[in-house]
Design an enzyme around this catalytic site. Structure first.
Site, PDB file in Angstrom:
ATOM      1  N   ARG A  46       2.544  -8.774  13.425  1.00 15.50           N
ATOM      2  CA  ARG A  46       1.886  -7.677  12.689  1.00 15.50           C
ATOM      3  C   ARG A  46       0.698  -8.194  11.887  1.00 15.50           C
ATOM      4  NH1 ARG A  46       7.015  -5.978   9.867  1.00 15.50           N
ATOM      5  NH2 ARG A  46       5.715  -4.763   8.445  1.00 15.50           N
ATOM      6  N   ARG A  87      14.499  -3.570   8.335  1.00 15.54           N
ATOM      7  CA  ARG A  87      13.626  -2.911   9.314  1.00 15.54           C
ATOM      8  C   ARG A  87      13.547  -3.750  10.571  1.00 15.54           C
ATOM      9  NH1 ARG A  87       7.898  -0.826   6.973  1.00 15.54           N
ATOM     10  NH2 ARG A  87       7.162  -1.842   8.871  1.00 15.54           N
ATOM     11  N   ARG A 104      -5.810   2.558  11.999  1.00 13.40           N
ATOM     12  CA  ARG A 104      -5.576   1.139  12.205  1.00 13.40           C
ATOM     13  C   ARG A 104      -6.458   0.574  13.305  1.00 13.40           C
ATOM     14  NH1 ARG A 104      -0.043   0.948  10.116  1.00 13.40           N
ATOM     15  NH2 ARG A 104       0.839  -1.112  10.245  1.00 13.40           N
ATOM     16  N   ARG A 164      12.053  -8.381   1.677  1.00 13.44           N
ATOM     17  CA  ARG A 164      12.261  -6.989   2.069  1.00 13.44           C
ATOM     18  C   ARG A 164      13.211  -6.889   3.266  1.00 13.44           C
ATOM     19  NH1 ARG A 164       7.269  -3.152   3.713  1.00 13.44           N
ATOM     20  NH2 ARG A 164       7.497  -4.154   5.731  1.00 13.44           N
ATOM     21  N   LYS A 176       0.823  -1.214   0.000  1.00 14.74           N
ATOM     22  CA  LYS A 176       0.000   0.000   0.000  1.00 14.74           C
ATOM     23  C   LYS A 176       0.861   1.269   0.000  1.00 14.74           C
ATOM     24  CE  LYS A 176      -1.130  -0.410   4.950  1.00 14.74           C
ATOM     25  NZ  LYS A 176       0.053  -1.291   5.211  1.00 14.74           N
TER      26      LYS A 176
HETATM   27  P1  ADP Z   1       3.312  -2.201   7.818  1.00 11.88           P
HETATM   28  O1  ADP Z   1       2.037  -1.802   7.155  1.00 11.88           O
HETATM   29  O2  ADP Z   1       4.209  -2.996   6.913  1.00 11.88           O
HETATM   30  O3  ADP Z   1       3.121  -2.860   9.153  1.00 11.88           O
HETATM   31  P2  ADP Z   1       3.896   0.498   8.792  1.00 11.88           P
HETATM   32  O4  ADP Z   1       5.108   1.321   8.515  1.00 11.88           O
HETATM   33  O5  ADP Z   1       2.571   1.040   8.396  1.00 11.88           O
HETATM   34  O6  ADP Z   1       4.185  -0.896   8.076  1.00 11.88           O
HETATM   35  O7  ADP Z   1       3.820   0.156  10.359  1.00 11.88           O
HETATM   36  C1  ADP Z   1       4.922  -0.365  11.058  1.00 11.88           C
HETATM   37  C2  ADP Z   1       4.673  -0.299  12.567  1.00 11.88           C
HETATM   38  O8  ADP Z   1       4.510   1.066  12.965  1.00 11.88           O
HETATM   39  C3  ADP Z   1       3.415  -0.989  13.085  1.00 11.88           C
HETATM   40  O9  ADP Z   1       3.619  -2.364  13.320  1.00 11.88           O
HETATM   41  C4  ADP Z   1       3.171  -0.217  14.392  1.00 11.88           C
HETATM   42  O10 ADP Z   1       4.042  -0.623  15.419  1.00 11.88           O
HETATM   43  C5  ADP Z   1       3.551   1.204  13.997  1.00 11.88           C
HETATM   44  N1  ADP Z   1       2.399   1.971  13.463  1.00 11.88           N
HETATM   45  C6  ADP Z   1       2.317   2.546  12.240  1.00 11.88           C
HETATM   46  N2  ADP Z   1       1.155   3.188  12.087  1.00 11.88           N
HETATM   47  C7  ADP Z   1       0.461   3.010  13.243  1.00 11.88           C
HETATM   48  C8  ADP Z   1      -0.822   3.414  13.697  1.00 11.88           C
HETATM   49  N3  ADP Z   1      -1.648   4.125  12.935  1.00 11.88           N
HETATM   50  N4  ADP Z   1      -1.199   3.023  14.949  1.00 11.88           N
HETATM   51  C9  ADP Z   1      -0.398   2.313  15.727  1.00 11.88           C
HETATM   52  N5  ADP Z   1       0.822   1.877  15.359  1.00 11.88           N
HETATM   53  C10 ADP Z   1       1.257   2.226  14.127  1.00 11.88           C
END
Ligand code: ADP
Length: 187
Positions: A144, A133, A88, A127, A13
């Site tokens: 996740r 990461r 989320r 990745r 996404k």
């Molecule tokens: P992905 O979609 O691959 O998990 P993101 O960069 O969107 O990657 O998110 C990585 C991590 O960042 C999540 O597992 C969480 O710990 C944190 N995170 C990101 N966005 C949020 C959010 N809106 N609410 C809570 N935690 C978030």
């Protein structure tokens, strides 16, 4: 135009959001990027988030709600925004609604990037080798996925009730998927 990109971790996404943002000339805001930047800079928010992030857990709403409120109210977001990785949780979705409504706006569409779980796991391993990461270990990634299923996937029904959701099959080349996004958005 305020668009939400919804989908499991590794669904692409972010990649599609970046292409769409460029085409629509809208900013893409990713809470994950903001949280990673805060961790790099060791800000108070970054320090609070790190333990959750590294384990593959959501950073708690009490930390993230304020961040969402702030970015949506920022000048950059005034003509609309592409939301990548948020909302989320239900509480986050409610903040998004409240802030947009306060400005006479609303969520216009939700694009659900759909990818089967076994494909997600093999993408993550590729990745992880490239990007390193800290939440791309097999354990954190599995967590996740579970967190997505339990806390974020219920938002699909929340937005379906408002008839906002378009599902985009997220398997194929980046260009093929981008074309599906283009058709779903209508430009
Ligand atoms: P992905 O979609 O691959 O998990 P993101 O960069 O969107 O990657 O998110 C990585 C991590 O960042 C999540 O597992 C969480 O710990 C944190 N995170 C990101 N966005 C949020 C959010 N809106 N609410 C809570 N935690 C978030």
């Amino acid at each position: 135009m305020n668009l939400i990109l919804l989908g499991p971790p590794g669904s692409g996404k972010g990649t599609q959001g970046a292409l769409l943002a460029k085409r629509l000339a809208l900013p893409k805001i990713a809470t994950g990027d903001l949280i990673r930047a805060a961790m790099r800079e060791a800000t108070p928010l970054g320090r609070k988030a790190k333990g959750y992030y590294d384990q593959g857990l959501l950073v708690p709403d009490e930390i993230v709600l304020g961040l969402i409120d702030e970015v949506l109210r920022s000048d950059a977001a005034k003509d609309g925004v592409i939301m990548d990785g948020f909302p989320r949780t239900r509480a986050q979705a409610e903040v998004v609604d409240r802030v947009l409504q306060g400005d006479g706006h609303r969520v216009d569409a939700v694009l659900l990037v759909d990818v089967p779980e076994d494909e997600l796991v093999s993408r993550m391993m590729g990745r992880a080798a490239l990007e390193g990461r800290s939440d791309d270990t097999p354990d954190a990634f599995r967590r996740r996925l579970a967190v997505y299923r339990e806390q974020t996937a219920p938002l699909i029904a929340f937005y379906r009730e408002r008839d906002l959701v378009t599902a985009i099959p997220g398997v194929g080349t980046i260009e093929e998927i981008a074309e599906r996004v283009r058709q779903a958005v209508g430009r």
